[in-house]
Design a protein around this motif. Structure first.
Motif, short mmCIF file in Angstrom:
data_model
loop_
_atom_site.label_atom_id
_atom_site.label_comp_id
_atom_site.label_asym_id
_atom_site.label_seq_id
_atom_site.Cartn_x
_atom_site.Cartn_y
_atom_site.Cartn_z
N MET A 1 0.82 -1.20 0.00
CA MET A 1 0.00 0.00 0.00
C MET A 1 0.86 1.26 0.00
N PHE A 2 1.89 1.29 0.86
CA PHE A 2 2.76 2.46 0.93
C PHE A 2 3.49 2.68 -0.39
N LYS A 3 3.88 1.59 -1.05
CA LYS A 3 4.60 1.69 -2.32
C LYS A 3 3.70 2.33 -3.38
N VAL A 4 2.42 1.99 -3.39
CA VAL A 4 1.48 2.59 -4.34
C VAL A 4 1.36 4.08 -4.08
N ILE A 5 1.26 4.47 -2.82
CA ILE A 5 1.18 5.89 -2.46
C ILE A 5 2.46 6.59 -2.89
N GLN A 6 3.60 5.97 -2.62
CA GLN A 6 4.88 6.57 -2.95
C GLN A 6 5.05 6.72 -4.46
N GLN A 7 4.67 5.71 -5.23
CA GLN A 7 4.89 5.73 -6.67
C GLN A 7 3.88 6.59 -7.43
N GLN A 8 2.69 6.76 -6.91
CA GLN A 8 1.68 7.46 -7.69
C GLN A 8 1.22 8.76 -7.05
N PHE A 9 0.96 8.75 -5.77
CA PHE A 9 0.39 9.92 -5.12
C PHE A 9 1.43 11.01 -4.90
N VAL A 10 2.60 10.64 -4.40
CA VAL A 10 3.64 11.62 -4.10
C VAL A 10 4.10 12.36 -5.37
N PRO A 11 4.40 11.67 -6.48
CA PRO A 11 4.77 12.42 -7.69
C PRO A 11 3.69 13.38 -8.18
N VAL A 12 2.44 12.98 -8.06
CA VAL A 12 1.35 13.87 -8.46
C VAL A 12 1.33 15.12 -7.59
N LEU A 13 1.51 14.96 -6.28
CA LEU A 13 1.57 16.12 -5.39
C LEU A 13 2.74 17.03 -5.73
N ILE A 14 3.88 16.44 -6.04
CA ILE A 14 5.06 17.22 -6.40
C ILE A 14 4.79 18.03 -7.67
N ILE A 15 4.20 17.39 -8.66
CA ILE A 15 3.89 18.09 -9.92
C ILE A 15 2.89 19.22 -9.69
N ILE A 16 1.85 18.97 -8.90
CA ILE A 16 0.87 20.02 -8.61
C ILE A 16 1.55 21.20 -7.92
N TYR A 17 2.41 20.90 -6.97
CA TYR A 17 3.14 21.95 -6.26
C TYR A 17 4.01 22.76 -7.22
N ILE A 18 4.77 22.08 -8.06
CA ILE A 18 5.66 22.75 -9.00
C ILE A 18 4.86 23.57 -10.01
N ALA A 19 3.78 23.00 -10.52
CA ALA A 19 2.98 23.68 -11.52
C ALA A 19 2.37 24.97 -10.97
N PHE A 20 1.79 24.91 -9.78
CA PHE A 20 1.21 26.11 -9.20
C PHE A 20 2.27 27.12 -8.80
N LYS A 21 3.43 26.63 -8.41
CA LYS A 21 4.55 27.50 -8.05
C LYS A 21 4.99 28.32 -9.26
N GLN A 22 4.84 27.76 -10.45
CA GLN A 22 5.24 28.47 -11.67
C GLN A 22 4.29 29.60 -12.03
N LEU A 23 3.13 29.62 -11.42
CA LEU A 23 2.18 30.69 -11.70
C LEU A 23 2.45 31.94 -10.86
N ARG A 24 3.33 31.80 -9.87
CA ARG A 24 3.68 32.94 -9.03
C ARG A 24 5.00 33.54 -9.50
N PRO A 25 5.17 34.86 -9.32
CA PRO A 25 6.47 35.45 -9.68
C PRO A 25 7.58 34.83 -8.83
N LYS A 26 8.69 34.53 -9.49
CA LYS A 26 9.81 33.92 -8.79
C LYS A 26 11.12 34.41 -9.40
N GLU A 27 12.08 34.65 -8.52
CA GLU A 27 13.39 35.08 -9.00
C GLU A 27 14.07 33.92 -9.74
N ILE A 28 14.70 34.26 -10.85
CA ILE A 28 15.47 33.26 -11.60
C ILE A 28 16.90 33.33 -11.08
N LYS A 29 17.35 32.26 -10.47
CA LYS A 29 18.70 32.23 -9.91
C LYS A 29 19.59 31.39 -10.81
#
Length: 149
Positions: A1-29
């Motif tokens: 069960m944990f492996k399913v969460i790790q392989q599917q749920f966590v990457p989706v959360l990471i992508i959602i976080y990154i995608a929404f983060k790109q909609l905010r102004p951010k300094e390019i370093k």
């Protein structure tokens, strides 16, 4: 069960976080390291998948990796970078994506999911795919800054 969460749920959360983060102004370093850390983790994950025979290297998987990493990850990253507005304020450069950037993220995720179902084991390369995409997008944004000067 944990492996399913790790392989599917966590990457989706990471992508959602990154995608929404790109909609905010951010300094390019220039010396941004996070993207390269994600890429390194992805390379390690792919290595472990090969060692554990979850990803079997043959003609089909090599073509699949080339297609997903170069064409999908790189291509969508290139397009996303050009949808971002880039500006300079107080000697620093900033970027902000828009709804097109978000649509390209969604299409990229769906494209990788489709290739996962076509080529056995390719799902183990998701973090590598993500890291490749983030690094390419960052390099294109740095090039936009260079050309703006």
């Amino acid at each position: 069960m944990f492996k399913v969460i790790q392989q599917q749920f966590v990457p989706v959360l990471i992508i959602i976080y990154i995608a929404f983060k790109q909609l905010r102004p951010k300094e390019i370093k220039v010396d941004s390291k996070g993207k390269y850390i994600i890429l390194a983790i992805g390379i390690y994950d792919a290595y472990i998948a090969i060692a554990n025979k979850q990803l079997i290297i043959n003609y089909q998987t090599v073509l699949g990796l080339i297609f997903t990493l170069l064409i999908l990850a790189g291509g969508f990253a290139f397009a996303r970078a050009y949808t971002c507005q880039v500006w300079q304020k107080d000697g620093k450069f900033y970027r902000q994506g828009n709804y097109v950037t978000m649509i390209l993220w969604i299409i990229m995720i769906i494209s990788h999911a489709i290739t996962d179902h076509i080529i056995t084991g390719l799902g183990t390369t998701f973090v590598l795919y993500l890291g490749t995409s983030l690094v390419v997008q960052h390099l294109v944004l740095l090039n936009k800054i260079k050309n703006a000067n």
